[in-house]
Scaffold this active site. Structure first.
Site, mmCIF file in Angstrom:
data_model
loop_
_atom_site.group_PDB
_atom_site.id
_atom_site.type_symbol
_atom_site.label_atom_id
_atom_site.label_comp_id
_atom_site.label_asym_id
_atom_site.label_seq_id
_atom_site.Cartn_x
_atom_site.Cartn_y
_atom_site.Cartn_z
ATOM 1 N N TYR A 1 0.814 -1.215 0.000
ATOM 2 C CA TYR A 1 0.000 0.000 0.000
ATOM 3 C C TYR A 1 0.847 1.264 0.000
ATOM 4 O O TYR A 1 0.313 2.357 0.053
ATOM 5 C CB TYR A 1 -0.894 0.032 1.242
ATOM 6 C CG TYR A 1 -2.127 -0.796 1.101
ATOM 7 C CD1 TYR A 1 -2.057 -2.179 1.185
ATOM 8 C CD2 TYR A 1 -3.366 -0.205 0.906
ATOM 9 C CE1 TYR A 1 -3.190 -2.946 1.067
ATOM 10 C CE2 TYR A 1 -4.501 -0.972 0.786
ATOM 11 C CZ TYR A 1 -4.411 -2.347 0.872
ATOM 12 O OH TYR A 1 -5.525 -3.100 0.756
ATOM 13 N N LYS B 1 3.773 -14.079 5.877
ATOM 14 C CA LYS B 1 4.011 -15.153 4.905
ATOM 15 C C LYS B 1 5.536 -15.244 4.767
ATOM 16 O O LYS B 1 6.104 -15.104 3.669
ATOM 17 C CB LYS B 1 3.315 -14.781 3.577
ATOM 18 C CG LYS B 1 3.295 -15.869 2.563
ATOM 19 C CD LYS B 1 2.086 -16.769 2.668
ATOM 20 C CE LYS B 1 2.216 -17.914 1.686
ATOM 21 N NZ LYS B 1 1.214 -18.953 1.833
ATOM 22 N N ASP C 1 -2.408 -17.654 5.386
ATOM 23 C CA ASP C 1 -3.432 -18.567 4.848
ATOM 24 C C ASP C 1 -3.943 -19.500 5.940
ATOM 25 O O ASP C 1 -5.149 -19.757 6.061
ATOM 26 C CB ASP C 1 -2.921 -19.349 3.623
ATOM 27 C CG ASP C 1 -1.463 -19.744 3.732
ATOM 28 O OD1 ASP C 1 -0.809 -19.373 4.726
ATOM 29 O OD2 ASP C 1 -0.965 -20.442 2.831
ATOM 30 N N ASP D 1 -5.811 -5.612 5.818
ATOM 31 C CA ASP D 1 -6.983 -5.149 5.082
ATOM 32 C C ASP D 1 -7.936 -6.315 4.823
ATOM 33 O O ASP D 1 -9.135 -6.245 5.081
ATOM 34 C CB ASP D 1 -6.485 -4.557 3.749
ATOM 35 C CG ASP D 1 -7.599 -3.909 2.963
ATOM 36 O OD1 ASP D 1 -8.623 -3.559 3.568
ATOM 37 O OD2 ASP D 1 -7.442 -3.759 1.742
#
Ligand code: NAD
Length: 359
Positions: free
Chosen positions: A124, A190, A223, A247
């Site tokens: 972002y 991640k 995930d 987000d």
């Protein structure tokens, strides 16, 4: 002494929601001195800017604001007020509690989590290069010199995650956990794939956790977190994430507690804090006294706690929860069907909360 707070009605359904919220905040008995200031579409039409300097000056002076949603028209020169606010005030920490209140229809009634999203870095940050441009060509050459190949017809977005940004967001999550009696912080990443951005976030999170031994710490790959949130939400408490995952998981959280009308938020920086609902301006309901003010009222609860008025915040939250549990004087979105004739309006919902608080 009265708390001086900048009050931004916003546009669309914002003014109705802010008015309902202002009334319940005042009904707690806490005194406020409101400095009402404009932002959004309406002031843009009058003054050619959606975010006048006087609004920013007011927040800088009071350091606390509560804001109704503001519309960001698509395809105009109009920049998002929320993006401007975050940038101008460096509101780096977005805090979104997701709690399923009794009486709301949800498949995840045991959900009671708090999402702490980093607001300034990651994908972002706005560092993007368009396919086919000279910039991409230069960047590809540079990357090739480092041994990294990118296809000729690619667009490129850069994902910066810094030690500085990671440290202050994870500290903010631990501070929230400590101040609100939460027992655990989970850092989400991640890092198995993005070793140098998410990996750094995780490394810093572990360092910060060592400074807070009284609060349990664990980490999850994003995930896996999504999978576990919908199978075992009760295992999570405060969850801290870089911007993009934050987000996405915020919306997952809002869905788990029964919808956008119930999801509050706070954007906190070093010099100021802004409280607002997660949802947008719902323009199709503008002026109809129809939409649910719960999310903005719960943002008001967060503001009371931020101001050190914890008892008043708890009392207001209990009253909102009571009205929702009884299910009579609630807005259409909390009724079994959306056309339920017994649904009340925004303003009558506020009356019910005030009545509940005074019982
Ligand atoms: P939205 O949140 O306004 O509406 C999405 C859906 O949720 C609609 O069906 C709406 O009716 C419903 N909804 C939203 N709030 C509700 C409430 N309190 N009670 C009951 N139902 C509610 O999202 P959108 O339509 O994508 O966006 C509208 C405008 O708001 C856009 O211009 C967008 O940029 C802006 N926006 C502003 C903010 C903000 O100011 N913080 C946040 C998100 C979107």
């Amino acid at each position: 002494m009265a708390h001086e707070v900048t009050l931004i009605p916003g546009d669309g359904t914002g003014p109705e929601l802010i008015e309902a919220t202002r009334r319940v905040l005042e009904a707690t008995g806490i005194e406020f001195q409101w400095d009402e200031q404009p932002a959004g579409e309406d002031v843009y039409a009058e003054e050619g800017t959606p975010f006048p300097d006087r609004t920013l000056d007011s927040i800088k002076r009071t350091t606390v604001g509560i804001k109704g949603p503001t519309t960001t028209p698509v395809g105009s020169g109009f920049r998002s007020v929320n993006v401007l606010l975050r940038k101008e005030l460096d509101l780096y920490s977005c805090i979104r509690p997701c709690k399923a209140y009794e009486g709301v229809r949800t498949r995840y009634p045991e959900t009671d989590i708090v999402i702490v999203r980093e607001n300034t870095e990651d994908l972002y940050a706005g560092i993007e290069f368009e396919e086919g441009t000279d910039e991409v060509a230069k960047l590809r050459d540079f990357l090739a010199s480092l041994g990294a190949r990118v296809r000729e017809d690619a667009g490129i977005s850069i994902k910066p995650i810094s030690r500085f940004g990671s440290e202050r967001i994870v500290e903010s999550a631990f501070r929230y956990a400590r101040d609100n009696g939460s027992g655990k912080v989970t850092a989400v990443h991640k890092a198995n794939i993005m070793k140098f951005s998410d990996g750094l976030f995780l490394e810093v999170a572990r360092e910060v956790a060592e400074r807070h031994p009284e609060i349990e710490f664990e980490d999850r790959i994003v995930d896996n977190l999504c999978n576990q949130l919908v199978s075992r939400p009760d295992e999570y408490d405060v969850i801290v994430l870089p911007n993009l995952y934050g987000d996405i998981v915020s919306d997952l959280g809002a869905g788990m507690i029964g919808g956008l009308g119930l999801a509050p938020g706070a954007n906190i920086g070093t010099a100021a804090a802004m409280f607002e609902a997660t949802h947008g301006s719902a323009p199709k309901y503008k002026g109809q006294n129809k939409v649910n003010p719960t999310a903005l009222m719960l943002s008001g609860v967060l503001m009371l706690r931020h101001l050190g008025e914890r008892t008043a915040g708890d009392r207001l939250e209990r009253a909102i929860a009571g009205v929702i549990r009884k299910g009579e004087k609630v807005t259409y979105d909390l009724k079994p069907t959306r056309d339920d004739p017994t649904a009340v309006g925004t303003s009558q919902f506020a009356d019910a909360v005030i009545e509940e608080m005074n019982q």
